[in-house]
Design a protein around this motif. Structure first.
Motif, PDB file in Angstrom:
ATOM      1  N   TYR A  39       1.055  -1.334   0.030  1.00 19.79           N
ATOM      2  CA  TYR A  39       0.024   0.021   0.103  1.00 19.79           C
ATOM      3  C   TYR A  39       0.753   1.097  -0.016  1.00 19.79           C
ATOM      4  N   ASP A  40       1.985   1.141   0.498  1.00 20.53           N
ATOM      5  CA  ASP A  40       2.791   2.225   0.928  1.00 20.53           C
ATOM      6  C   ASP A  40       3.374   2.410  -0.626  1.00 20.53           C
ATOM      7  N   ARG A  41       3.815   1.558  -1.210  1.00 22.17           N
ATOM      8  CA  ARG A  41       4.306   1.744  -2.736  1.00 22.17           C
ATOM      9  C   ARG A  41       3.107   2.135  -3.863  1.00 22.17           C
ATOM     10  N   TYR A  42       1.936   1.811  -3.275  1.00 26.02           N
ATOM     11  CA  TYR A  42       0.816   2.222  -4.030  1.00 26.02           C
ATOM     12  C   TYR A  42       0.602   3.783  -3.912  1.00 26.02           C
ATOM     13  N   ALA A  43       0.781   4.098  -2.779  1.00 27.06           N
ATOM     14  CA  ALA A  43       0.427   5.800  -2.489  1.00 27.06           C
ATOM     15  C   ALA A  43       1.734   6.487  -2.939  1.00 27.06           C
ATOM     16  N   ALA A  44       2.829   6.008  -2.902  1.00 25.88           N
ATOM     17  CA  ALA A  44       4.093   6.735  -3.485  1.00 25.88           C
ATOM     18  C   ALA A  44       3.985   6.853  -4.987  1.00 25.88           C
ATOM     19  N   ILE A  45       3.514   5.850  -5.907  1.00 30.45           N
ATOM     20  CA  ILE A  45       3.599   5.745  -7.312  1.00 30.45           C
ATOM     21  C   ILE A  45       2.351   6.452  -7.800  1.00 30.45           C
ATOM     22  N   CYS A  46       1.390   5.885  -7.362  1.00 35.27           N
ATOM     23  CA  CYS A  46      -0.322   6.493  -7.945  1.00 35.27           C
ATOM     24  C   CYS A  46      -0.588   7.595  -7.388  1.00 35.27           C
ATOM     25  N   HIS A  47      -0.073   8.085  -6.102  1.00 32.60           N
ATOM     26  CA  HIS A  47      -0.615   9.478  -5.678  1.00 32.60           C
ATOM     27  C   HIS A  47       0.489  10.199  -4.956  1.00 32.60           C
ATOM     28  N   PRO A  48       1.596  10.459  -5.779  1.00 27.86           N
ATOM     29  CA  PRO A  48       2.877  11.170  -5.124  1.00 27.86           C
ATOM     30  C   PRO A  48       2.718  12.417  -4.540  1.00 27.86           C
ATOM     31  N   LEU A  49       1.709  13.467  -5.026  1.00 24.15           N
ATOM     32  CA  LEU A  49       1.390  14.519  -4.353  1.00 24.15           C
ATOM     33  C   LEU A  49       0.606  14.445  -3.012  1.00 24.15           C
ATOM     34  N   HIS A  50       0.080  13.269  -2.951  1.00 27.14           N
ATOM     35  CA  HIS A  50      -0.527  13.342  -1.503  1.00 27.14           C
ATOM     36  C   HIS A  50       0.037  12.284  -0.820  1.00 27.14           C
ATOM     37  N   TYR A  51       1.104  11.749  -0.903  1.00 22.67           N
ATOM     38  CA  TYR A  51       1.569  10.591  -0.192  1.00 22.67           C
ATOM     39  C   TYR A  51       2.130  11.043   1.200  1.00 22.67           C
ATOM     40  N   SER A  52       2.239  12.245   1.392  1.00 31.83           N
ATOM     41  CA  SER A  52       2.656  12.613   2.791  1.00 31.83           C
ATOM     42  C   SER A  52       1.297  12.751   3.685  1.00 31.83           C
ATOM     43  N   ILE A  53       0.338  12.945   3.019  1.00 32.38           N
ATOM     44  CA  ILE A  53      -1.002  12.925   3.742  1.00 32.38           C
ATOM     45  C   ILE A  53      -1.473  11.408   3.960  1.00 32.38           C
ATOM     46  N   MET A  54      -1.569  10.637   2.940  1.00 31.77           N
ATOM     47  CA  MET A  54      -1.919   9.180   2.879  1.00 31.77           C
ATOM     48  C   MET A  54      -1.066   8.227   3.939  1.00 31.77           C
TER      49      MET A  54
END
Length: 233
Positions: free
Chosen positions: A43-58
Motif C-alpha cells: 500500500y505504501d508503494r501504491y501511495a508513493a507511485i499512484c498518488h505522489p502529491l498526496h503521499y505525505s497525507i496518505m
C-alpha cells in the motif's frame, strides 16, 4: 530460533511442553505479522507511485504508526487464539515432532483428542493472512503497474520500478514458501515438505531481506564496488 537451530545441528533435540507452546506462539506471531507488513508496504508503494502529491497525507507518521501497531496487536491476538486452542488438546504420545520447531500442523498430528476447531481456525487464518493479503498485494501492484505504464519518461518508469523491485522480490520469495507450507489440508501434511518450507520462510527469507533492500542504497553499492569489482558494472 536458537532452539530451532539447535534442532538442525543435533541428531536428537528435546523441548519441554512449555517451551514448545512459547515457540509456537512467537513463530505464529512473527510469521503472520510478516504477511500483514508486506501488504502494508505494498500500500505504501501504491501511495508513493499512484498518488505522489498526496503521499505525505496518505502515509503520515500517525497513520503508519497506527498501521504498524495494528499489525502487531492483531497478530498477537491471532497467535494467542491458536496457542490457546493447542493448549486444550491432549497429547498421548509418542510425542515426536517431525520438524525443526513446534509448528501447528505437526503438533495437531500428535494429538489424541479432536482437532476440528483447530483445523477450522487454521482455514480461516489461511484465508485471511495468506490468500486475502496476497490478493490485496496483487491489487496494489495492479494499480502500480497501470500507473507506471502511463508515465511518459523512461527515467520515471525506471525509478518507479526500482522503488518496487526489492519489495516485490521479498513478496514472491516469502509467499512461495508460505503457500508451499500452509495452503494444504492437515490430512495431506508432508513432514519433508514442511521442513523445507520452514527453513525458507524462517531462516533464508529473513537473512536475505536486509541484503535485498540495501542493494538499492547508493552508499551500499559504492562500498561493495570497492571490495567486489563485478559490482562496478
Amino acid at each position: 530460533m536458537p532452539k530451532a537451530l539447535k534442532g538442525l545441528v543435533s541428531e536428537k533435540s528435546f523441548i519441554s511442553y512449555g517451551d514448545c507452546m512459547a515457540q509456537l506462539y512467537f513463530l505464529t506471531w512473527s510469521a503472520s505479522s510478516e504477511l500483514l507488513l508486506l501488504t502494508v508496504m505494498a500500500y505504501d508503494r501504491y501511495a508513493a507511485i499512484c498518488h505522489p502529491l498526496h503521499y505525505s497525507i496518505m502515509m503520515s507518521k500517525a497513520f503508519y504508526s497506527m498501521l504498524a501497531t495494528g499489525v502487531w496487536v492483531l497478530c498477537a491476538f491471532n497467535s494467542a487464539i491458536h496457542t490457546g486452542l493447542m493448549l486444550r488438546l491432549n497429547f498421548c504420545g509418542p510425542n515426536v515432532i517431525t520438524h525443526f520447531f513446534c509448528e501447528v500442523p505437526p503438533l495437531l498430528l500428535l494429538s489424541c483428542s479432536s482437532t476440528y476447531v483447530n483445523s477450522v481456525m487454521i482455514v480461516l487464518a489461511d484465508a485471511f493472512y495468506d490468500i486475502l493479503n496476497f490478493l490485496m498485494t496483487l491489487v496494489s501492484y495492479g494499480f502500480i503497474i497501470s500507473s507506471i505504464l502511463k508515465m511518459r519518461t523512461s527515467g520515471g518508469k525506471q525509478k518507479a520500478f526500482s522503488t518496487c523491485s526489492s519489495h516485490l522480490i521479498v513478496v514472491c520469495m516469502y509467499y512461495t514458501a508460505v503457500f508451499y507450507a500452509y495452503i494444504s489440508p492437515v490430512s495431506s501434511y508432508s513432514a519433508e515438505k514442511s521442513k523445507v518450507a520452514g527453513v525458507l520462510y524462517t531462516m533464508l527469507s529473513p537473512t536475505l531481506n536486509p541484503l535485498i533492500y540495501t542493494l538499492r542504497n547508493k552508499e551500499v553499492k559504492a562500498a561493495l564496488a570497492k571490495f567486489f569489482p563485478f559490482f562496478r558494472s
